[in-house]
Design a protein around this motif. Structure first.
Motif, PDB file in Angstrom:
ATOM      1  N   THR A  61       0.910  -1.067  -0.108  1.00  0.00           N
ATOM      2  CA  THR A  61       0.038  -0.197  -0.048  1.00  0.00           C
ATOM      3  C   THR A  61       0.799   1.264   0.104  1.00  0.00           C
ATOM      4  N   HIS A  62       2.009   1.371   0.759  1.00  0.00           N
ATOM      5  CA  HIS A  62       3.004   2.374   0.895  1.00  0.00           C
ATOM      6  C   HIS A  62       4.259   2.012   1.371  1.00  0.00           C
ATOM      7  N   TYR A  63       5.122   2.856   1.290  1.00  0.00           N
ATOM      8  CA  TYR A  63       6.590   2.491   1.728  1.00  0.00           C
ATOM      9  C   TYR A  63       6.989   2.744   3.282  1.00  0.00           C
ATOM     10  N   GLY A  65       7.860   1.650   6.850  1.00  0.00           N
ATOM     11  CA  GLY A  65       8.499   0.303   7.329  1.00  0.00           C
ATOM     12  C   GLY A  65       7.352  -0.647   7.951  1.00  0.00           C
ATOM     13  N   ASP A  66       6.471  -0.068   8.716  1.00  0.00           N
ATOM     14  CA  ASP A  66       5.375  -1.312   9.060  1.00  0.00           C
ATOM     15  C   ASP A  66       4.548  -1.814   8.379  1.00  0.00           C
ATOM     16  N   HIS A  67       4.763  -1.241   6.929  1.00  0.00           N
ATOM     17  CA  HIS A  67       3.940  -2.177   5.784  1.00  0.00           C
ATOM     18  C   HIS A  67       4.812  -2.607   4.701  1.00  0.00           C
ATOM     19  N   ILE A  68       6.226  -2.366   4.698  1.00  0.00           N
ATOM     20  CA  ILE A  68       6.878  -2.773   3.705  1.00  0.00           C
ATOM     21  C   ILE A  68       8.229  -3.449   4.437  1.00  0.00           C
ATOM     22  N   GLY A 163      -5.432  -0.033   3.539  1.00  0.00           N
ATOM     23  CA  GLY A 163      -4.067   0.652   3.968  1.00  0.00           C
ATOM     24  C   GLY A 163      -4.322   1.661   4.949  1.00  0.00           C
ATOM     25  N   ASP A 164      -3.052   2.637   4.869  1.00  0.00           N
ATOM     26  CA  ASP A 164      -3.344   3.652   5.900  1.00  0.00           C
ATOM     27  C   ASP A 164      -3.715   4.738   5.026  1.00  0.00           C
ATOM     28  N   PHE A 165      -4.478   5.675   5.506  1.00  0.00           N
ATOM     29  CA  PHE A 165      -5.113   6.854   4.598  1.00  0.00           C
ATOM     30  C   PHE A 165      -5.670   7.907   5.628  1.00  0.00           C
ATOM     31  N   GLY A 365      -1.250  11.218  10.070  1.00  0.00           N
ATOM     32  CA  GLY A 365      -1.564  10.876   8.715  1.00  0.00           C
ATOM     33  C   GLY A 365      -2.410  10.077   8.388  1.00  0.00           C
ATOM     34  N   HIS A 366      -3.369   9.650   9.566  1.00  0.00           N
ATOM     35  CA  HIS A 366      -4.411   8.593   9.590  1.00  0.00           C
ATOM     36  C   HIS A 366      -5.988   9.265   9.795  1.00  0.00           C
ATOM     37  N   ALA A 367      -6.651   8.373   9.366  1.00  0.00           N
ATOM     38  CA  ALA A 367      -8.123   8.732   9.442  1.00  0.00           C
ATOM     39  C   ALA A 367      -8.622   9.137  10.435  1.00  0.00           C
ATOM     40  N   ILE A 388      -8.061  -3.443  11.218  1.00  0.00           N
ATOM     41  CA  ILE A 388      -6.840  -3.472  11.475  1.00  0.00           C
ATOM     42  C   ILE A 388      -5.868  -2.205  11.820  1.00  0.00           C
ATOM     43  N   HIS A 389      -4.539  -2.507  11.929  1.00  0.00           N
ATOM     44  CA  HIS A 389      -3.662  -1.270  12.148  1.00  0.00           C
ATOM     45  C   HIS A 389      -4.155  -0.762  13.353  1.00  0.00           C
ATOM     46  N   ARG A 390      -4.494  -1.185  14.491  1.00  0.00           N
ATOM     47  CA  ARG A 390      -5.180  -0.436  15.445  1.00  0.00           C
ATOM     48  C   ARG A 390      -4.613  -0.860  16.851  1.00  0.00           C
TER      49      ARG A 390
HETATM   50 ZN   LIG Z   1       1.062   1.976   9.282  1.00  0.00          ZN
END
Ligand SMILES: [Zn+2]
Ligand SMILES: [Zn+2]
Length: 431
Positions: A61-63, A65-68, A163-165, A365-367, A388-390
């Protein structure tokens, strides 16, 4: 179909595997977020080989580190995909890391650089096909540029992975229209919930942040900014604040940050002047002419917590008037407050400015809960909402969705209409 999500109830370290009877794809392969206890049980070649076995592709989804963060451990036989500008940023970052003096890391960084260079790219709204799985990326605003949500279509079902948005960036404008006109109703919504744990956090828009920065820069001739070096929207907020000051002040940084800003100007900057960084100067303590110009007209410098910037600051701060010098910290407060997420290097950087004004000016950076609710309502998931991501303690119901949507929130293993959801598998070998 199976949806397997590693570590759903934590921020970062995510991995989502979607499998039909014949095909598997993986979305994100993230490392645990940096903390004082930075161990990651997945961070070894054999575990990643096992987790990715039989998978047709990995899409990021993006670069962040917690995703890639575990991409360099993926066997070469599995293609990995990322956005086009994101790929260039990852490559530039590893090129930089390869130059570090710590020799023991250089082989690993070189391998990561090669792996990143071999990544394939996808384009927004262009569907990729892997066996019987179709996956379409849609652009989103986040604190990493070139971030995407993915619409996955397989076995007659639609799954949206956000993803993160966020909804309060310059680049968030298309979010609602994308969901309405391109995504529509989905069967399963996999959605981030970072902000659920921080309901009291002030969420400014990037535009508001830019206005506050302008006010402060107007009364401080010399500004040092510590923000993420690859967050295009934040960098643009400070660049735009700097450009509003008369007479013109120079934008100064090091060669790495200049390369990233020039890349942004060549890509996003062609679509909007907001992201055109213009002429950026590389600081060099031996360039007397540049230094004189900086001192006469004032400047804005993007800094990072690295030995090079410590040296720049040791050299510059003694010759600048203390009352006219400003330090802006523009990242999550958790990195400098006490606790397991504290970053001692960030604190050291801030300590240079003990005699100056220090301002914490940030927005997430989050909703927000409001935006999460909007996404749930617009996609109106027919079967399930998987947060997720919570933080583990958070309750996704708190975003205020209708009782019928609340009933669809899944936080443990569940099966419905031919879809098995497996959350936080106790053994990573479970398929
Ligand atoms: Zn993240
Ligand atoms: Zn992120």
């Amino acid at each position: 179909m199976q949806i397997t999500i590693q570590r759903p109830a934590q921020i970062g370290g995510q991995m989502t595997r979607i499998s039909t009877h014949s095909t598997s794809i993986i979305i994100d392969l993230g490392h645990n977020l940096p903390s004082n206890d930075n161990k990651d049980a997945l961070d070894n070649d054999s575990t990643i080989a096992e987790l990715t076995q039989g998978c047709s592709a990995i899409l990021y989804t993006h670069y962040h580190g917690d995703h890639i963060g575990l991409f360099h451990r993926v066997p070469d036989s599995i293609p990995q995909y990322i956005g086009p500008v994101a790929k260039q940023i990852v490559c530039r970052k590893y090129q930089q890391l390869c130059c570090l003096p710590e020799k023991e890391c250089s082989a690993a960084f070189k391998h990561a650089f090669r792996t990143a260079s071999n990544m394939k790219i996808f384009q927004a709204k262009q569907t990729l096909y892997f066996g019987d799985i179709a996956i379409t990326p849609y652009f989103v605003s986040h604190s990493a540029y070139d971030s995407y949500m993915f619409l996955i279509e397989a076995e007659g079902k639609k799954i949206l992975h956000t993803g993160d948005f966020r909804g309060h960036g310059y680049l968030s404008k298309g979010l609602e229209a994308t969901l309405k006109y391109f995504v529509g109703q989905v069967d399963v919504l996999i959605i981030e919930g970072t902000m659920l744990a921080r309901p009291e956090e002030k969420v400014r828009t990037e535009m508001e942040l830019c206005q506050e920065a302008t006010k402060q820069m107007n009364v401080h001739k010399y500004s040092f900014i510590h923000c993420s070096s690859t967050d295009i929207e934040r960098l643009a907020s400070f660049k735009n604040a700097n450009n509003r000051i008369i007479p013109k002040r120079a934008l100064i940084t090091d060669a790495f940050q200049k390369d990233i800003l020039d890349l942004f100007s060549r890509t996003a900057g062609k679509q909007s002047s907001c992201f055109d960084f213009g002429q950026v100067f590389t600081y060099n303590e031996h360039n007397q002419k540049l230094k004189e110009w900086m001192i006469t007209n004032g400047f804005t410098m993007f800094v990072r917590a690295t030995p090079k910037f410590h040296s720049y600051l040791d050299h510059l701060l003694p010759i600048l008037p203390a009352t006219e010098t400003l330090f802006i910290y523009s990242m999550w407060n958790g990195y400098i407050t006490n606790g397991s997420t504290q970053n001692t290097e960030y604190i050291r950087l801030q300590e240079h400015f003990a005699n100056n004004k220090i301002l914490h000016l940030h927005t997430s950076g989050h909703a927000t809960a409001e935006v999460l609710r909007k996404v749930c309502n617009l996609t109106n998931p027919r079967l399930a909402i998987i947060p997720i991501h919570r933080e583990k303690s958070t309750d996704f119901k708190s975003i205020g969705i209708s009782p019928s949507l609340q009933e669809k929130i899944i936080t443990q293993d569940y099966s419905m209409e031919g879809i098995d959801v497996i959350l936080a598998p106790t053994s990573h070998t479970r398929q």
